[in-house]
Write an enzyme that holds these catalytic residues in place. Sequence first.
Site, short mmCIF file in Angstrom:
data_model
loop_
_atom_site.label_atom_id
_atom_site.label_comp_id
_atom_site.label_asym_id
_atom_site.label_seq_id
_atom_site.Cartn_x
_atom_site.Cartn_y
_atom_site.Cartn_z
N GLN A 1 -0.88 10.16 -2.34
CA GLN A 1 0.32 8.63 -0.61
C GLN A 1 -0.06 8.95 0.54
O GLN A 1 -1.53 9.67 0.90
CB GLN A 1 1.58 8.62 -0.77
CG GLN A 1 1.86 8.15 -2.23
CD GLN A 1 1.89 9.85 -3.67
OE1 GLN A 1 2.24 10.70 -3.67
NE2 GLN A 1 1.06 8.87 -5.05
N ARG B 1 -5.90 -4.46 -2.24
CA ARG B 1 -4.94 -3.72 -1.02
C ARG B 1 -5.49 -4.84 -0.23
O ARG B 1 -6.13 -5.24 0.09
CB ARG B 1 -5.61 -2.18 -0.71
CG ARG B 1 -6.07 -1.52 -1.92
CD ARG B 1 -6.78 -0.07 -1.02
NE ARG B 1 -6.95 0.74 -2.23
CZ ARG B 1 -8.01 1.55 -2.23
NH1 ARG B 1 -8.58 1.51 -1.66
NH2 ARG B 1 -8.20 2.39 -3.36
N GLU C 1 -6.19 6.83 2.25
CA GLU C 1 -7.70 6.50 3.26
C GLU C 1 -8.72 7.40 3.12
O GLU C 1 -9.70 7.53 3.58
CB GLU C 1 -6.09 7.55 4.62
CG GLU C 1 -5.22 6.99 4.65
CD GLU C 1 -4.62 7.47 3.84
OE1 GLU C 1 -4.12 8.32 2.60
OE2 GLU C 1 -2.69 7.19 4.66
N GLY C 2 -8.87 7.54 1.57
CA GLY C 2 -10.22 8.62 1.50
C GLY C 2 -10.61 9.83 1.44
O GLY C 2 -10.88 10.78 1.51
N GLY D 1 -6.57 -1.28 -9.51
CA GLY D 1 -7.85 -2.22 -8.88
C GLY D 1 -7.22 -3.44 -8.61
O GLY D 1 -7.64 -4.35 -8.34
N ARG D 2 -5.73 -3.45 -7.87
CA ARG D 2 -5.29 -4.22 -7.34
C ARG D 2 -5.79 -4.93 -6.04
O ARG D 2 -6.35 -3.25 -5.51
CB ARG D 2 -3.96 -4.27 -7.03
CG ARG D 2 -2.86 -4.26 -8.18
CD ARG D 2 -1.08 -4.64 -7.94
NE ARG D 2 -1.20 -2.92 -7.07
CZ ARG D 2 0.22 -2.52 -7.19
NH1 ARG D 2 1.19 -3.26 -6.38
NH2 ARG D 2 0.71 -1.61 -6.73
N THR E 1 -6.00 3.11 -8.70
CA THR E 1 -5.79 3.00 -9.97
C THR E 1 -4.63 1.85 -10.95
O THR E 1 -5.01 1.83 -11.62
CB THR E 1 -3.68 4.16 -9.72
OG1 THR E 1 -4.03 5.01 -8.63
CG2 THR E 1 -3.15 4.31 -10.55
N GLY F 1 -4.53 8.25 -6.73
CA GLY F 1 -6.01 7.51 -7.20
C GLY F 1 -6.99 8.13 -6.11
O GLY F 1 -6.48 7.47 -5.06
N HIS F 2 -6.98 8.89 -6.64
CA HIS F 2 -7.91 9.73 -5.75
C HIS F 2 -9.70 9.82 -5.98
O HIS F 2 -9.87 10.45 -7.15
CB HIS F 2 -7.68 11.18 -5.26
CG HIS F 2 -6.61 11.45 -4.43
ND1 HIS F 2 -5.51 12.46 -4.37
CD2 HIS F 2 -5.39 10.95 -4.10
CE1 HIS F 2 -4.66 12.44 -3.65
NE2 HIS F 2 -4.66 11.37 -3.71
P1 GDP Z 1 -7.16 8.20 -1.45
O1 GDP Z 1 -5.73 7.44 -2.22
O2 GDP Z 1 -7.09 8.61 -0.35
O3 GDP Z 1 -8.15 9.25 -2.27
O4 GDP Z 1 -8.10 7.26 -1.56
P2 GDP Z 1 -8.53 6.10 -2.34
O5 GDP Z 1 -9.91 6.76 -3.32
O6 GDP Z 1 -7.85 5.47 -3.48
O7 GDP Z 1 -9.79 5.51 -2.24
C1 GDP Z 1 -10.29 4.72 -0.92
C2 GDP Z 1 -12.47 4.20 -1.23
O8 GDP Z 1 -12.64 4.98 -0.11
C3 GDP Z 1 -12.52 5.60 -2.18
O9 GDP Z 1 -13.07 4.13 -2.44
C4 GDP Z 1 -13.71 5.77 -1.72
O10 GDP Z 1 -14.64 6.46 -2.78
C5 GDP Z 1 -13.90 5.23 -0.52
N1 GDP Z 1 -14.61 5.96 0.43
C6 GDP Z 1 -13.60 7.35 1.13
N2 GDP Z 1 -14.67 6.95 2.18
C7 GDP Z 1 -15.13 6.03 2.96
C8 GDP Z 1 -16.25 6.10 3.53
O11 GDP Z 1 -16.29 6.75 4.71
N3 GDP Z 1 -17.02 4.99 3.59
C9 GDP Z 1 -16.97 3.91 2.04
N4 GDP Z 1 -17.88 3.02 2.25
N5 GDP Z 1 -15.71 3.94 1.24
C10 GDP Z 1 -15.73 5.84 1.34
P1 IMO Z 2 -2.99 7.92 -2.69
O1 IMO Z 2 -2.62 8.80 -3.39
C1 IMO Z 2 -1.61 3.93 -2.08
C2 IMO Z 2 2.50 2.81 -3.50
C3 IMO Z 2 2.47 1.95 -4.47
C4 IMO Z 2 4.11 1.41 -4.38
C5 IMO Z 2 4.69 2.41 -3.33
C6 IMO Z 2 5.76 3.20 -4.15
O2 IMO Z 2 -4.41 7.10 -3.70
O3 IMO Z 2 -3.51 7.67 -1.73
P2 IMO Z 2 5.31 5.13 -6.48
O4 IMO Z 2 4.82 4.89 -7.44
O5 IMO Z 2 5.97 5.80 -5.83
O6 IMO Z 2 6.71 4.63 -7.36
O7 IMO Z 2 5.02 3.82 -5.72
O8 IMO Z 2 4.15 3.56 -3.39
N1 IMO Z 2 2.10 3.72 -3.93
C7 IMO Z 2 0.54 3.74 -3.48
N2 IMO Z 2 -0.48 3.41 -2.27
N3 IMO Z 2 -1.68 4.58 -2.34
C8 IMO Z 2 -0.88 5.73 -3.26
O9 IMO Z 2 -1.70 7.31 -3.91
C9 IMO Z 2 0.03 5.55 -3.59
N4 IMO Z 2 0.69 5.70 -4.22
C10 IMO Z 2 1.67 4.86 -4.89
O10 IMO Z 2 1.97 0.73 -4.74
O11 IMO Z 2 3.82 0.28 -3.25
MG MG Z 3 -6.42 6.61 -3.64
#
Ligand code: GDP
Ligand code: IMO
Ligand code: MG
Length: 422
Positions: free
Chosen positions: A223, A303, A14-15, A300-301, A298, A40-41
Amino acid sequence: MANTILVGAQWGDEGKGKIIDVLTDEADVVVRTQGGNNAGHTVHIAGQKYVLHLVPSGILRKKKTCIIGNGVVVDPVGLVKEIEGLRKLGIKVDRNLVLSETAHLVFPYHRELDAQRETFKGKNKIGPPKRGIGPAYGDKAARTGLRVLDLVNPARFKKQLEFKIKENNEILKAFGAKPLSFKQVHDEYRAAGDYLKPFVANTVILVHNAIRRGEDILFEGAQGTFLDIDHGTYPFVTSSNTTAGGACTGSGVPPHRMDRVVGVMKAYTTRVGEGPLPTENAEIADMLHAMGREFGATTGRPRRCGWFDAIATRHACMVNGIDELAVTNIDGLDTVKTIRVCTGYRDGAKRYDYVPNDIEVLSRCKPVYEDFPGWLTPTHNARKWKELPAKARAYLKVLADLTGAKLRIASIGPGREQTIFV
Ligand code: GDP
Ligand code: IMO
Ligand code: MG
């Protein structure tokens, strides 16, 4: 700021990382409490991109204590790599990172079992990134797991690992998979144990001392709500409690010491891996992917993407007790003429205003939409609420009203500065 739990209100990604980085400015301590390196944050600071997997996103700010709590499952070899990667980028990681001695460990047999079980399931696969998270939490629940305090006790670790490798090689054999070499795993893990030893502590005591000193603590969820093992779309979930309660059990801080819950959500919906996603929509997915957005941090797939699902976020608000919302990726909708929001589900004649538990039912549900006019204006340069287009402000108000929490942060880009406090 007091003690804040931050959770994902959708299906992950979600960001959270970006919002944690922003909120860490006011915090003293940041604690990860569940999940593993399946998270992956992403954080962007001054043009540099950082992706955190186990290390709390607070590490990117100076003078903050970052704790990997007891509820996290830790791949020690992965953690060493992550620390080294951060150091290479000029981030200080030493006394500012603390690893709980009671966090459970992830081993190669967990990863191998993740992969074997997925293959065995065929078309019913969950689609995990195969980091061994499910099998590691499985061992924890079965009371057969190894913990950080074992890893840093060489004699005990050797004995325990010998047994675990023997046991798991029998299981791997049954799957027709290659057995693991005890020596190889042992040497690799012991080296990681020596490297990590200075970081290891009793984090429950540490966090309570911080609370006594009146420090502000931020609990970094990984997650999202619908990946929660109890409240998510089971079995298409992860293996930990991703909802607010997980922050308590995963850190040893009791519920009445928590002051607020922030729910992070995108202005639309995404999901990686299998499982129901009621508002999934090919058009919005194609649009976002063409913009180079929504590829996993994490793996590169690409979403899966869909419209904002207010039934889901209201449910998230309920089970997490979300007080404040951070809505991210608002800029992703800048070019959309008509924006749809799901305000109900329909399964034949039956209408739902909540998320049904039976995923067969949920998979059949068709979203009921309300349409809102898009703002058709770039938002990434806005820095104040008033600088957002009126239609964007109206849309955000609708999301907050439907979700049932107060809008606190509007994010219009990945950068730290692209953040509006409402
Ligand atoms: P997390 O797992 O919840 O920390 O989120 P991820 O980092 O996996 O994915 C969120 C993606 O959205 C990342 O590439 C961030 O850099 C990006 N992101 C977060 N907030 C914003 C936003 O307001 N606008 C844009 N364009 N990207 C954002
Ligand atoms: P963040 O913290 C999005 C998904 C996986 C899989 C299912 C189970 O970056 O938001 P697991 O690793 O527990 O065997 O995975 O949950 N999944 C996520 N999807 N963001 C995540 O973390 C995730 N962590 C696990 O892709 O479908
Ligand atoms: Mg993430």
